[in-house]
Write an enzyme that holds these catalytic residues in place. Sequence first.
Site, PDB file in Angstrom:
ATOM      1  N   VAL A 132      31.327  26.733  76.275  1.00 52.04           N
ATOM      2  CA  VAL A 132      30.578  25.591  76.944  1.00 52.04           C
ATOM      3  C   VAL A 132      29.105  25.916  76.581  1.00 52.04           C
ATOM      4  CG1 VAL A 132      30.246  24.177  78.860  1.00 52.04           C
ATOM      5  CG2 VAL A 132      32.340  25.477  78.815  1.00 52.04           C
ATOM      6  N   GLU A 190      30.758  19.114  60.623  1.00 56.86           N
ATOM      7  CA  GLU A 190      32.068  19.709  59.866  1.00 56.86           C
ATOM      8  C   GLU A 190      32.247  18.496  58.894  1.00 56.86           C
ATOM      9  OE1 GLU A 190      33.540  22.171  61.120  1.00 56.86           O
ATOM     10  OE2 GLU A 190      32.380  23.095  62.760  1.00 56.86           O
ATOM     11  N   ASP A 201      34.862  16.756  71.433  1.00 55.80           N
ATOM     12  CA  ASP A 201      34.339  18.005  71.693  1.00 55.80           C
ATOM     13  C   ASP A 201      33.375  18.191  72.905  1.00 55.80           C
ATOM     14  OD1 ASP A 201      33.162  20.989  70.577  1.00 55.80           O
ATOM     15  OD2 ASP A 201      31.339  20.019  70.900  1.00 55.80           O
ATOM     16  N   LYS A 205      34.144  20.516  76.739  1.00 57.31           N
ATOM     17  CA  LYS A 205      33.324  21.038  77.536  1.00 57.31           C
ATOM     18  C   LYS A 205      32.996  20.640  79.005  1.00 57.31           C
ATOM     19  CE  LYS A 205      31.060  22.168  73.034  1.00 57.31           C
ATOM     20  NZ  LYS A 205      30.206  21.817  72.229  1.00 57.31           N
TER      21      LYS A 205
HETATM   22  N1  HSE Z   1      30.381  21.258  66.957  1.00 52.37           N
HETATM   23  C1  HSE Z   1      29.825  21.566  68.218  1.00 52.37           C
HETATM   24  C2  HSE Z   1      28.561  20.960  68.295  1.00 52.37           C
HETATM   25  C3  HSE Z   1      29.653  23.118  68.530  1.00 52.37           C
HETATM   26  O1  HSE Z   1      28.109  20.177  67.486  1.00 52.37           O
HETATM   27  O2  HSE Z   1      27.870  20.966  69.208  1.00 52.37           O
HETATM   28  C4  HSE Z   1      30.823  23.735  68.727  1.00 52.37           C
HETATM   29  O3  HSE Z   1      31.592  23.145  70.030  1.00 52.37           O
END
Ligand code: HSE
Length: 436
Positions: A132, A190, A201, A205
């Site tokens: 997190v 990504e 994502d 968290k």
């Molecule tokens: N890809 C996430 C972000 C980080 O851009 O914050 C990993 O959870």
Amino acid sequence: MPESLRIGVAGIGTIGGGVLKLLHENAEILEERCQRRLEVSAICDIDRARGADWSHIPWFDDAETMLREAQLDVLVELIGGSDGIAKTLSESALGARKHVVTANKALIAHHGTALTRAAEEAGVTLAFEAAVAGGIPITKALREGLVGNRIGRVYGILNGTCNYILTAMRETSREFDEVLSEAQALGFAEADPSFDVDGVDAAHKLCILASLAFGCEIDFDAVHIEGIRHISPLDIRFATELGYRIKLLGIARLTDHGVERRVHPCLVPLVNPIAHVEGVFNAVVADGDYVDTTMYEGRGAGERPTASAVVADLVDIARGRVVPPLGVPTKSLKPIPKAPMERHRGPYYIRLMVRDRPGVFAEIAAALGEAQVSMEAVIQRGRSPEEPVPLVMTTHETEEASMLAALERIQGLDTVVEPPRMIRVQTFKAPPDAAV
Ligand code: HSE
């Protein structure tokens, strides 16, 4: 001095490499702080090329073999993914009474409660600080630093990719797709950006934070999720004019109807410090009944910040500092219901594209009035009998169900030429009552 803590690292990608570097470069200071050596006894990855710098450490191609054959106290799981090998390996490690440290938010979001239960049964720890907000020690803050408080609300910028894109869109007035492509070319996003830009994502968290804050099970399915693909430079410009920044926030809150867990773009007033957290940075705000509002800001991703969090968990284990991973033993987690999103109350930002004709505004105002939605401010710019023009409104606090009913009526009007854009305004006034 007690024996070394024997660590096995599964997955030597960016984060795994960072963990190995940190443990190597700061070995002395870590030994001083733990009064014990943190020793990497084995590493494992399917790609042997990744181990080139670590040829002195026993290497395994298969993680289960490493677990069986290496003498380990802790497994560091840095493989990723909510299921598959990350899950089975973590289960095997806990079953074999090894502590597990992971940076895997998807795994914890989907299986965190069950894995915690398995850790309790085995008498070992499951630790996930790195899952997190990367380098921000927010799980420790909620579980330990704020342990004396009832937490009423926890929210934050939990995805650096989205924050970077929204910041760049505002600074350069460019469209989402263009900024995303640039972020991918620069390595900030990504190749498959959907987990980030669609809010998944951040939701992983958020559901972990909600469990730590409110003592409920980790429930990913209870999160209302919207991403940032539909945010346009036009909305960002109007938000700025109205005194707001658009941020993708994760918000968990205790309400009279249960726990609200939601991830969506928000208009955040410029007076709120979180509005000024820009670029790839993350920030988390937690309101406690005694401490009041606390805010934590830092890097939410990347090799070094994430390694910092993984090593903090390893140090806790080395020191024998074991606390319940979710703040309370799993048998004490409360079954707090999910607050339905239709019951959410707050102000809203609405943007319509309308034909610029007499009477248009009266029709829209009538639709809002019929749904009991009260307007706060209106902006109409431009004058064009041929082209649609933007009509922007903010509302007073209203229930989401009323807002959606009003928008359905408005969308049916001949003079409204595009589906309305709705963004929730998040004022974060006084911390809510923490009691439920
Ligand atoms: N890809 C996430 C972000 C980080 O851009 O914050 C990993 O959870």
